[in-house]
Write an enzyme that holds these catalytic residues in place. Structure first.
Site, PDB file in Angstrom:
ATOM      1  N   GLU A  88     -42.254   7.642 -15.623  1.00  0.00           N
ATOM      2  CA  GLU A  88     -42.078   6.738 -14.490  1.00  0.00           C
ATOM      3  C   GLU A  88     -43.344   6.589 -13.646  1.00  0.00           C
ATOM      4  O   GLU A  88     -43.736   5.476 -13.297  1.00  0.00           O
ATOM      5  CB  GLU A  88     -40.929   7.228 -13.601  1.00  0.00           C
ATOM      6  N   SER A  89     -43.952   7.696 -13.283  1.00  0.00           N
ATOM      7  CA  SER A  89     -45.018   7.662 -12.275  1.00  0.00           C
ATOM      8  C   SER A  89     -46.234   8.497 -12.627  1.00  0.00           C
ATOM      9  O   SER A  89     -47.146   8.616 -11.803  1.00  0.00           O
ATOM     10  CB  SER A  89     -44.458   8.173 -10.945  1.00  0.00           C
TER      11      SER A  89
END
Length: 461
Positions: A118-119
């Protein structure tokens, strides 16, 4: 009367049907359990986990996804070891809390690897879709899961709040879809989109499982990316990857702040941390000041809590160098900046103002406080023996902050044969990085007889 009774019964049945429909996808299959071989779970009942990576491997519960996309992404990550190392080092600050929450909820530990995808485990990551934080919540989903988002703070970037929200959401998606692949696809694409794709397949007699669905490329690659990270964490040596040391102990601790405003810069200095390091744990604050009225919870490394509390107790003067100013509609930002002795660029940066905006609306702005403090004089670790004394302001009369000069909260260890930084970090409840910093070590080699400084016993590791 009979008609009324029948109508009530029908209404109850309809409402019950709606409730079932909202909490369970009618196209979902029955939940399954999987063997350790199917999930790459490591089972060792004789020894506690060696570190966080070992603990994660023991909690794998999602079946392995095989296929060309998984192989492609595994090869990709394996061919970028420096990126995997960077992401893993970032993850080390948050993994203990996340895995503890997963264990408490009985969820698969693969979910602790989701922020890799995700990040890249960056709490300030922000996407074109306006998703933010470790778990990349978009504003609407964040609000649905009670993540506050306003001018002052954005809890999508708060490690604790966002983790709890993400695990609530993932638990719901698994209950709704009955399958972890579909739940993960729903996290990326939305449960409604996945459900409609399943319905479309079911109507034409095609399978409605994950592999059979027509998905956007991003979603189609989403679970294979997670599986690729899992493959590397499961067996890093196989792919020539060296994972950083991450102790199976809490990295951070919560500290309840008093009802007093404090600058982020001041809080970082009181904890004797860099502002950048402080923000990695406290990225939710949008402005350079943390408002006391919000009753904020600060996150600090466990070995910085005693230092922070000692410095805060001895601190004299304002904890914040900012005041709020309520602008009038049409007032010039340049005039406001000049009035408060701040550059226009700084005023824009602090308040998140666009360069295209030249005049204010009726809004709250941060401006420098009158009579704000000077510099902060922090306690030194090296102080003479005897009682702790108070530091003094500077000789030039500036308003330096008086901070407690506490006794050195360190002790020494004489290196013996067989000692390593890793074994000493484990023994003294600290980290290898902390030992390196404390002793200005450029590598891991230790000479026999060398005296090392190690954190004192009152510092929690």
């Amino acid at each position: 009367m009979n008609c009324l009774r029948l109508f009530i019964l029908l209404l109850v049945a309809v409402l019950a049907g709606c409730a079932t429909h909202n909490t369970q996808n009618p196209y979902a299959s029955a939940k399954k359990t999987y063997t350790a071989a199917e999930t790459s779970r490591t089972i060792d009942l004789t020894h506690p986990p060696r570190d966080m990576w070992d603990r994660i491997r023991r909690g794998f519960a999602i079946p392995n996804l095989h296929g060309e996309l998984t192989e492609r992404w595994t090869s990709y990550y394996a061919s970028h070891p420096e990126s995997v190392l960077l992401m893993s080092q970032r993850a080390g600050k948050y993994l203990y809390y996340i895995v503890d929450e997963l264990d408490r909820r009985g969820l698969p530990t693969e979910l602790a690897l989701l922020p890799f995808v995700e990040s890249a485990y960056n709490p300030t990551a922000y996407s074109r879709a306006h998703a933010s934080g470790l778990w990349q919540f978009i504003p609407s989903t964040g609000k649905h899961y009670n993540l506050e988002q306003d001018w002052w703070r954005d809890q999508r970037r708060d490690p604790i709040a966002s983790t709890n929200a993400a695990l609530d959401y993932l638990s719901y998606l698994y209950d709704f879809q009955g399958d972890w692949y579909l739940a993960l696809a729903s996290y990326n694409w939305g449960e409604g989109s996945v459900k409609r794709a399943m319905e479309k397949n079911a109507k034409v007699g095609q399978p409605a499982d994950y592999a059979a669905l027509n998905m956007p490329d991003e979603t189609r690659n989403y679970v294979p990316k997670l599986q690729a990270i899992k493959n590397i964490i499961a067996n890093p040596k196989k792919f020539g990857i060296t994972l950083p040391e991450v102790s199976n102990t809490p990295y951070f601790t919560t500290v309840q702040k008093r009802d007093i405003d404090i600058d982020i810069e001041v809080a970082a200095k009181l904890a004797e941390m860099s502002v950048e390091e402080f923000k990695l744990l406290n990225a939710s604050f949008n402005r350079p000041i943390i408002l006391g009225e919000h009753k904020p919870t600060l996150l600090l490394p466990t070995n910085r809590v005693d230092i922070f509390n000692a410095n805060l107790q001895a601190y004299q003067g304002r904890l914040s160098s900012w005041d709020t100013y309520r602008s009038k509609k049409g007032e010039s930002y340049a005039a406001i900046a000049k009035q408060h002795g701040i550059s226009l660029g700084r005023l824009r940066a602090v308040n998140g103002l666009s360069k295209k905006q030249s005049r204010a609306v009726a809004q709250t702005l941060l401006v420098p406080a009158k009579g704000a403090r000077g510099s902060i004089q922090l306690a030194s670790l090296e102080v003479p023996k005897g009682d702790a004394t108070l530091g003094r302001g500077s000789a030039d009369g500036s308003k330096d902050i008086v901070v407690l000069q506490r006794k050195a909260n360190v002790r020494t260890h004489t290196v013996k044969g067989g000692d390593t930084l890793y074994s000493l970090a484990k023994r003294y409840n600290t980290s290898v990085n902390e030992l390196r910093k404390l002793n200005n070590l450029k590598n891991d080699r230790l000479a026999k007889g060398k005296r090392l400084r190690v954190p004192g016993t009152s510092i929690r590791g």
